[in-house]
Design an enzyme around this catalytic site. Structure first.
Site, short mmCIF file in Angstrom:
data_model
loop_
_atom_site.label_atom_id
_atom_site.label_comp_id
_atom_site.label_asym_id
_atom_site.label_seq_id
_atom_site.Cartn_x
_atom_site.Cartn_y
_atom_site.Cartn_z
N ASP A 139 1.11 -155.07 61.99
CA ASP A 139 1.72 -156.36 61.67
C ASP A 139 0.82 -157.51 62.14
O ASP A 139 1.32 -158.54 62.59
CB ASP A 139 3.10 -156.44 62.34
CG ASP A 139 3.94 -157.59 61.79
OD1 ASP A 139 3.68 -158.03 60.66
OD2 ASP A 139 4.86 -158.05 62.50
N CYS A 246 17.20 -161.34 64.06
CA CYS A 246 18.52 -160.97 63.54
C CYS A 246 18.46 -159.53 63.05
O CYS A 246 17.45 -159.11 62.48
CB CYS A 246 18.90 -161.90 62.39
SG CYS A 246 20.49 -161.53 61.61
#
Length: 379
Positions: A139, A246
């Site tokens: 990432d 989230c």
């Protein structure tokens, strides 16, 4: 081109070494992502990447891993579980006085953990066949890791855009090792979301605008992590007590009934971040923030963006004198923070007025019931 070793045997060894290094799954695919370039360009054209300028700056490079490491022939894709035991999802999300941190960020920064293991995997391959080039990614570069993971058989791309695996759900990290060997490739898994749209309908901000398409500008993870400026006022009440990321689209996903717990100590929750009191977090000095987030992915957003997120959560919490006092004590430290504190104070005032109305209504109802009982006795 011929090699002085068996590529099929090496592929088996790569998967064995990967498991020994702590990866739960290892897959191999080629570098051709041309089928995804059109969707990527459309996503960028729609401005769904928000303020993440590097997305548009790198453009189609994300779909061309061979340009990141010239000579790349294969991508070794890996997954590592991160779901901790006693994740305390519901108990934290349902208590508006607590701060919810996305479960992936409760422990050590996954970038460091996976990159180190991928480098070790590359070194093992290099020791076995000598002349080989490799480069690990976690990432951290313009690369379509989810599409590569799907192509390598790790899982399929769900409607929330995350990778799903029928034996492991989606609570795992992904990493890639680019390599210049034509290893045999794995078979992709079929998409298995069917008609389910639970992730789309449960998203608090409606960020999943269509199956497989996320408008980052509405995503709470983007708003609390990637966005450097003001959180749009209309979205602040929808954030609730989520102060970093989230997990709602994963929590609702039926495939996560099969999620596997991590056995990595590095991903164990830090006590300061696991169901913490919002007021306590808001009182942290920068020194306390840096100490508590040392080696954590959270540190990269900085102290003021951390406080910005907590201010929004405090504004969403039920009225308390202590919350108002806590908010007021940090006024004047930063213009960005002041904007969110003033909004939170206004929200607290609204909550107080609503509470007063509810109390008055309850008193009136008790009075009416008392009068009715008196009338019945008189009759």
């Amino acid at each position: 081109m011929s090699y002085p070793f068996d590529l099929i045997e090496l592929a088996h060894l790569v998967k064995q070494w990967g498991r020994e290094l702590g990866f739960q799954q290892v897959g191999i695919c080629d570098t051709d992502l041309s089928a995804h370039e059109g969707a990527l360009q459309t996503w960028l054209d729609q401005q769904y990447h928000g303020d993440m300028d590097w997305m548009s700056r790198h453009g189609m490079l994300r779909a061309r891993p061979q340009e990141l490491l010239p000579g790349t022939l294969r991508v070794i894709s890996v997954r590592m579980n991160y779901l901790p035991a006693k994740a305390a999802f519901a108990s934290t999300l349902k208590n508006p006085r607590l701060g919810y941190v996305s479960r992936y960020a409760l422990g050590r920064d996954y970038h460091k953990v996976l990159r180190q293991r991928l480098k070790q995997l590359g070194n093992k391959i290099q020791d076995w066949c000598q002349d080989v080039n490799f480069r690990p990614f976690v990432d951290s570069a313009p690369i379509m890791e989810r599409q590569l993971a799907a192509k390598a058989g790790i899982g399929w791309v769900g409607k929330h855009s995350l990778i799903l695996n029928r034996e492991a759900g989606s609570w795992f990290f992904l990493g890639e090792l680019l390599i210049n060997l034509p290893l045999p490739v794995d078979v992709a898994q079929p998409e298995q979301c069917g008609r389910c749209v639970a992730c789309i309908t449960t998203c608090p901000t409606g960020a999943i605008v269509a199956p497989y398409t996320v408008d980052a500008r509405r995503c709470i993870s983007y708003l609390t992590i990637e966005l450097a400026g003001e959180i749009p006022e209309a979205l602040r009440p929808l954030i609730g007590n989520r102060i970093y990321g989230c997990d709602d689209c994963q929590l609702i996903c039926p495939w996560n009934r099969f999620a596997q717990l991590t056995d990595e100590n590095d991903f164990s929750p830090r006590a300061e971040l696991h169901a913490p009191q919002l007021i306590t977090l808001f009182s942290w000095s920068e020194e306390q923030f840096l100490r508590a987030t040392e080696g954590s992915a959270i540190r990269r957003i900085g102290h003021f963006r951390w406080l910005r997120n907590i201010a929004v959560a405090l504004g969403n919490a039920p009225y308390e004198d202590d919350i108002v006092l806590s908010l007021q004590t940090r006024l004047g430290e930063s213009l960005l923070l002041d904007i969110h504190i003033e909004w939170a104070l206004a929200q607290q005032q609204n909550h107080r007025q609503a509470l007063a109305v509810n109390v008055q209504s309850a008193q009136q109802q008790r009075l009416v019931r008392s009068i009715e009982k008196g009338l019945l006795r008189d009759a």
